[in-house]
Motif scaffolding. Structure first.
Motif, short mmCIF file in Angstrom:
data_model
loop_
_atom_site.label_atom_id
_atom_site.label_comp_id
_atom_site.label_asym_id
_atom_site.label_seq_id
_atom_site.Cartn_x
_atom_site.Cartn_y
_atom_site.Cartn_z
N VAL A 99 -67.57 -58.66 -54.00
CA VAL A 99 -67.46 -56.45 -53.50
C VAL A 99 -65.82 -56.35 -55.15
O VAL A 99 -65.71 -56.97 -55.14
N GLU A 100 -66.78 -55.09 -54.94
CA GLU A 100 -66.08 -54.66 -57.13
C GLU A 100 -65.45 -52.59 -56.37
O GLU A 100 -63.91 -52.63 -56.56
N THR A 101 -65.88 -52.76 -55.12
CA THR A 101 -65.56 -51.24 -54.83
C THR A 101 -65.56 -51.16 -53.17
O THR A 101 -66.78 -51.52 -52.86
N VAL A 102 -64.32 -50.26 -52.61
CA VAL A 102 -64.88 -50.21 -50.76
C VAL A 102 -64.86 -48.81 -50.96
O VAL A 102 -63.77 -48.38 -51.26
N ASN A 113 -53.38 -52.47 -48.00
CA ASN A 113 -55.12 -53.11 -48.97
C ASN A 113 -54.29 -52.19 -49.86
O ASN A 113 -55.80 -52.85 -50.94
N LEU A 114 -53.86 -51.48 -50.12
CA LEU A 114 -53.52 -50.52 -51.81
C LEU A 114 -53.32 -51.95 -52.76
O LEU A 114 -54.09 -52.07 -53.44
N LEU A 115 -52.57 -52.69 -51.86
CA LEU A 115 -52.33 -54.12 -52.95
C LEU A 115 -52.97 -55.12 -52.99
O LEU A 115 -53.42 -55.34 -54.04
N TYR A 116 -53.67 -54.88 -51.67
CA TYR A 116 -54.28 -55.79 -52.04
C TYR A 116 -55.68 -55.85 -52.33
O TYR A 116 -56.35 -56.76 -53.82
N THR A 117 -56.32 -54.77 -52.32
CA THR A 117 -57.40 -54.48 -53.56
C THR A 117 -57.60 -54.25 -54.74
O THR A 117 -57.85 -55.06 -55.93
N LYS A 118 -55.50 -54.38 -55.08
CA LYS A 118 -55.66 -53.83 -56.76
C LYS A 118 -55.55 -55.86 -57.10
O LYS A 118 -55.89 -56.04 -57.45
N GLU A 119 -54.78 -56.32 -56.46
CA GLU A 119 -55.03 -57.56 -56.45
C GLU A 119 -56.11 -58.86 -56.84
O GLU A 119 -56.30 -59.05 -57.87
N SER A 121 -58.79 -57.04 -57.98
CA SER A 121 -59.32 -55.39 -58.61
C SER A 121 -60.64 -55.48 -58.28
O SER A 121 -61.51 -55.27 -58.36
N ILE A 122 -60.52 -54.88 -56.53
CA ILE A 122 -61.92 -53.92 -55.90
C ILE A 122 -61.36 -52.56 -55.79
O ILE A 122 -59.80 -52.01 -55.76
N GLN A 123 -62.02 -51.59 -56.24
CA GLN A 123 -61.59 -50.01 -56.63
C GLN A 123 -61.58 -49.79 -55.11
O GLN A 123 -63.03 -50.11 -54.29
N LEU A 124 -60.38 -49.12 -54.44
CA LEU A 124 -60.91 -47.83 -52.99
C LEU A 124 -60.76 -47.51 -53.10
O LEU A 124 -59.84 -46.49 -53.85
N ILE A 125 -61.86 -46.69 -53.10
CA ILE A 125 -62.31 -44.88 -52.44
C ILE A 125 -61.48 -44.70 -51.08
O ILE A 125 -62.24 -44.84 -49.98
#
Length: 143
Positions: A99-102, A113-119, A121-125
């Motif tokens: 999972v690289e991008t969601v 979710n912003l903090l989790y994806t940052k931790e 290294s997942i790009q949340l769009i």
């Protein structure tokens, strides 16, 4: 009441009566439908928008670029979508997905979710949640 009015043809064919009779029939049908659903003691009322509600469950899905379901979580209708992003990502990883991008709707752009994806290294769009974009504003003015 519906049967009585429909049996009085001289009244039932008046446009004003006919319109209100149709509204009454729809209301009775909707009520019958909800009575059938209400026997499910686990189901809950959820909202897709401020004006539209439903009675039942939600299915939260993670889908690959190839449109393959990689994870699913079923909840009662009142549960917030955004609370399940981390679980969907973790379940997808267990299936072997990298999972690289969601890409997700606004419901998934909450602070956690912003903090989790940052931790991770997942790009949340996702369009930012209004609760985040309104921080530091009072009465429409930046403070």
């Amino acid at each position: 009441m519906i049967a009585i009015i429909e049996n009085k043809q001289q009244i039932a064919h008046l446009p004003a009566v006919k319109e209100k009779l149709n509204v009454l029939k729809e209301a009775v049908e909707d009520t019958q439908e909800h009575l059938n659903y209400s026997t499910d003691t686990d189901a809950r009322v959820g909202h897709k928008t401020a004006d539209s509600s439903f009675f039942g469950y939600k299915t939260h899905l993670a889908i690959s670029d190839e449109r393959i379901i990689t994870a699913a979580v079923v909840t009662t209708g009142e549960k917030s979508d955004g609370n399940y992003l981390q679980e969907l990502i973790e379940k997808s990883k267990v299936t072997g997905m990298e999972v690289e991008t969601v890409t997700a709707d606004t419901a998934y752009s909450g602070k956690n979710n912003l903090l989790y994806t940052k931790e991770q290294s997942i790009q949340l769009i996702s369009k930012l949640n209004p609760m985040i974009t309104q921080i530091g504003r009072a009465n429409g003015k930046r403070i």
